[in-house]
Design a protein around this motif. Structure first.
Motif, mmCIF file in Angstrom:
data_model
loop_
_atom_site.group_PDB
_atom_site.id
_atom_site.type_symbol
_atom_site.label_atom_id
_atom_site.label_comp_id
_atom_site.label_asym_id
_atom_site.label_seq_id
_atom_site.Cartn_x
_atom_site.Cartn_y
_atom_site.Cartn_z
ATOM 1 N N HIS A 297 13.040 3.280 7.499
ATOM 2 C CA HIS A 297 13.506 2.566 6.574
ATOM 3 C C HIS A 297 14.663 3.363 5.717
ATOM 4 O O HIS A 297 15.619 2.718 5.007
ATOM 5 C CB HIS A 297 12.409 2.231 5.395
ATOM 6 C CG HIS A 297 11.455 1.221 5.878
ATOM 7 N ND1 HIS A 297 11.700 -0.012 5.875
ATOM 8 C CD2 HIS A 297 10.154 1.467 6.441
ATOM 9 C CE1 HIS A 297 10.769 -0.724 6.200
ATOM 10 N NE2 HIS A 297 9.868 0.055 6.718
ATOM 11 N N ARG A 298 14.420 4.588 5.689
ATOM 12 C CA ARG A 298 15.488 5.617 5.132
ATOM 13 C C ARG A 298 16.181 6.508 6.122
ATOM 14 O O ARG A 298 15.388 7.093 6.891
ATOM 15 C CB ARG A 298 14.897 6.086 3.937
ATOM 16 C CG ARG A 298 14.612 5.234 2.735
ATOM 17 C CD ARG A 298 14.051 6.108 1.637
ATOM 18 N NE ARG A 298 13.411 4.879 0.624
ATOM 19 C CZ ARG A 298 13.957 4.802 -0.549
ATOM 20 N NH1 ARG A 298 14.375 6.046 -1.007
ATOM 21 N NH2 ARG A 298 13.486 3.802 -1.334
ATOM 22 N N ILE A 299 17.276 6.947 6.190
ATOM 23 C CA ILE A 299 17.774 8.052 6.915
ATOM 24 C C ILE A 299 17.844 9.111 6.228
ATOM 25 O O ILE A 299 18.416 9.191 4.891
ATOM 26 C CB ILE A 299 19.326 7.492 7.320
ATOM 27 C CG1 ILE A 299 19.264 6.288 8.241
ATOM 28 C CG2 ILE A 299 20.002 8.467 8.031
ATOM 29 C CD1 ILE A 299 20.628 5.540 8.522
ATOM 30 N N SER A 300 17.694 10.373 6.663
ATOM 31 C CA SER A 300 17.750 11.613 6.001
ATOM 32 C C SER A 300 19.009 11.854 5.672
ATOM 33 O O SER A 300 19.896 12.052 6.432
ATOM 34 C CB SER A 300 17.115 12.787 6.665
ATOM 35 O OG SER A 300 17.214 13.748 6.194
ATOM 36 N N VAL B 217 22.758 16.588 7.061
ATOM 37 C CA VAL B 217 23.984 16.106 7.421
ATOM 38 C C VAL B 217 24.925 17.190 7.884
ATOM 39 O O VAL B 217 25.613 17.100 8.853
ATOM 40 C CB VAL B 217 24.575 15.580 6.194
ATOM 41 C CG1 VAL B 217 26.028 14.976 6.409
ATOM 42 C CG2 VAL B 217 23.639 14.148 5.917
ATOM 43 N N GLU B 218 25.124 18.431 7.273
ATOM 44 C CA GLU B 218 26.100 19.400 7.516
ATOM 45 C C GLU B 218 25.785 19.986 9.096
ATOM 46 O O GLU B 218 26.398 20.126 9.803
ATOM 47 C CB GLU B 218 26.006 20.511 6.464
ATOM 48 C CG GLU B 218 27.124 21.744 6.836
ATOM 49 C CD GLU B 218 26.979 22.785 5.780
ATOM 50 O OE1 GLU B 218 28.079 23.728 6.124
ATOM 51 O OE2 GLU B 218 26.336 22.690 5.014
ATOM 52 N N ARG B 219 24.295 20.256 9.190
ATOM 53 C CA ARG B 219 23.826 20.774 10.326
ATOM 54 C C ARG B 219 24.123 19.820 11.423
ATOM 55 O O ARG B 219 24.353 20.039 12.619
ATOM 56 C CB ARG B 219 22.221 21.176 10.363
ATOM 57 C CG ARG B 219 21.785 21.771 11.654
ATOM 58 C CD ARG B 219 20.290 22.307 11.564
ATOM 59 N NE ARG B 219 19.726 23.313 12.394
ATOM 60 C CZ ARG B 219 19.319 22.692 13.675
ATOM 61 N NH1 ARG B 219 19.325 21.227 13.789
ATOM 62 N NH2 ARG B 219 19.132 23.298 14.571
ATOM 63 N N ASP B 220 23.858 18.442 11.306
ATOM 64 C CA ASP B 220 23.830 17.522 12.410
ATOM 65 C C ASP B 220 25.576 17.257 12.758
ATOM 66 O O ASP B 220 25.792 17.267 13.978
ATOM 67 C CB ASP B 220 23.300 16.029 12.011
ATOM 68 C CG ASP B 220 21.818 16.205 12.124
ATOM 69 O OD1 ASP B 220 21.263 17.286 12.481
ATOM 70 O OD2 ASP B 220 21.252 15.247 11.376
ATOM 71 N N LEU B 221 26.249 17.251 11.732
ATOM 72 C CA LEU B 221 27.713 17.443 12.051
ATOM 73 C C LEU B 221 28.057 18.451 12.759
ATOM 74 O O LEU B 221 28.989 18.373 13.585
ATOM 75 C CB LEU B 221 28.342 17.089 10.633
ATOM 76 C CG LEU B 221 29.941 17.281 10.835
ATOM 77 C CD1 LEU B 221 30.423 15.910 11.541
ATOM 78 C CD2 LEU B 221 30.758 17.002 9.309
ATOM 79 N N LEU C 168 30.080 21.314 17.656
ATOM 80 C CA LEU C 168 29.963 22.227 18.601
ATOM 81 C C LEU C 168 29.555 21.875 19.970
ATOM 82 O O LEU C 168 29.907 22.480 21.051
ATOM 83 C CB LEU C 168 28.831 23.291 17.985
ATOM 84 C CG LEU C 168 29.097 24.056 16.909
ATOM 85 C CD1 LEU C 168 27.800 24.929 16.312
ATOM 86 C CD2 LEU C 168 30.454 25.059 17.069
ATOM 87 N N THR C 169 28.867 20.539 20.029
ATOM 88 C CA THR C 169 28.430 19.921 21.326
ATOM 89 C C THR C 169 30.033 19.882 22.049
ATOM 90 O O THR C 169 30.148 20.153 23.152
ATOM 91 C CB THR C 169 27.730 18.857 21.158
ATOM 92 O OG1 THR C 169 26.425 19.347 20.689
ATOM 93 C CG2 THR C 169 27.681 18.192 22.465
ATOM 94 N N GLY D 204 21.865 28.106 13.081
ATOM 95 C CA GLY D 204 20.512 27.915 13.450
ATOM 96 C C GLY D 204 20.400 27.172 14.659
ATOM 97 O O GLY D 204 19.392 26.331 15.027
ATOM 98 N N LEU D 205 21.407 26.810 15.699
ATOM 99 C CA LEU D 205 21.440 25.925 16.936
ATOM 100 C C LEU D 205 21.327 26.673 17.935
ATOM 101 O O LEU D 205 21.772 28.135 18.149
ATOM 102 C CB LEU D 205 22.976 25.172 16.921
ATOM 103 C CG LEU D 205 22.829 24.301 15.578
ATOM 104 C CD1 LEU D 205 24.446 23.670 15.634
ATOM 105 C CD2 LEU D 205 22.045 23.242 15.725
ATOM 106 N N THR D 206 20.907 26.281 19.087
ATOM 107 C CA THR D 206 20.676 26.877 20.547
ATOM 108 C C THR D 206 21.478 26.033 21.364
ATOM 109 O O THR D 206 22.002 24.775 21.150
ATOM 110 C CB THR D 206 19.457 27.102 20.861
ATOM 111 O OG1 THR D 206 18.766 25.622 21.228
ATOM 112 C CG2 THR D 206 18.472 27.763 19.985
#
Length: 124
Positions: A25-28, A34-38, A43-44, A93-95
């Motif tokens: 119902h709601r998106i985080s 948002v910054e980490r996902d972007l 980076l991908t 904090g990504l691998t």
């Protein structure tokens, strides 16, 4: 699968392989998420391009297309990019496993060797 008329609202079909899957119902939208996902997406893409550039460079070196100085400059550039990728992954904090998107039947986006070279480091 979605149904709906063109230009109208879209909804999930209740039958078929996606039965039971519903959108939240709601998106985080918290700023950290948002910054980490972007950064994960950016980076991908950068890691994919880095690996492609590295492969192309190896082909050119093996083919004898470069002078010794060009080889050294190319190597230094690729190493600097690898170091920067390592720093950015650590900062967010990504691998490599986080960057390796699953493309379904096509398999993972990045080759398996990238994940094996270090969990917190980009492959290379």
């Amino acid at each position: 699968m979605t149904t709906g008329r063109p230009g109208g609202p879209r909804r999930y079909q209740e039958d078929g392989p996606e039965q039971g899957r519903r959108l939240p119902h709601r998106i985080s939208t918290d700023s950290e998420s948002v910054e980490r996902d972007l950064m994960k997406l950016v980076l991908t893409v950068v890691e994919l391009l880095r690996q492609l550039m590295e492969r192309q460079a190896l082909h050119r070196v093996e083919g004898g297309d470069l002078t010794e100085q060009q080889e050294e400059e190319l190597g230094a550039t690729l190493m600097a990019l690898h170091d920067r990728m390592t720093e950015l992954c650590a900062r967010y904090g990504l691998t490599m496993r986080d960057l390796n998107l699953d493309l379904g039947p096509l398999g993972p986006l990045l080759p398996p060797a990238a994940e094996e070279e270090g969990e917190g480091e980009p492959g290379g």
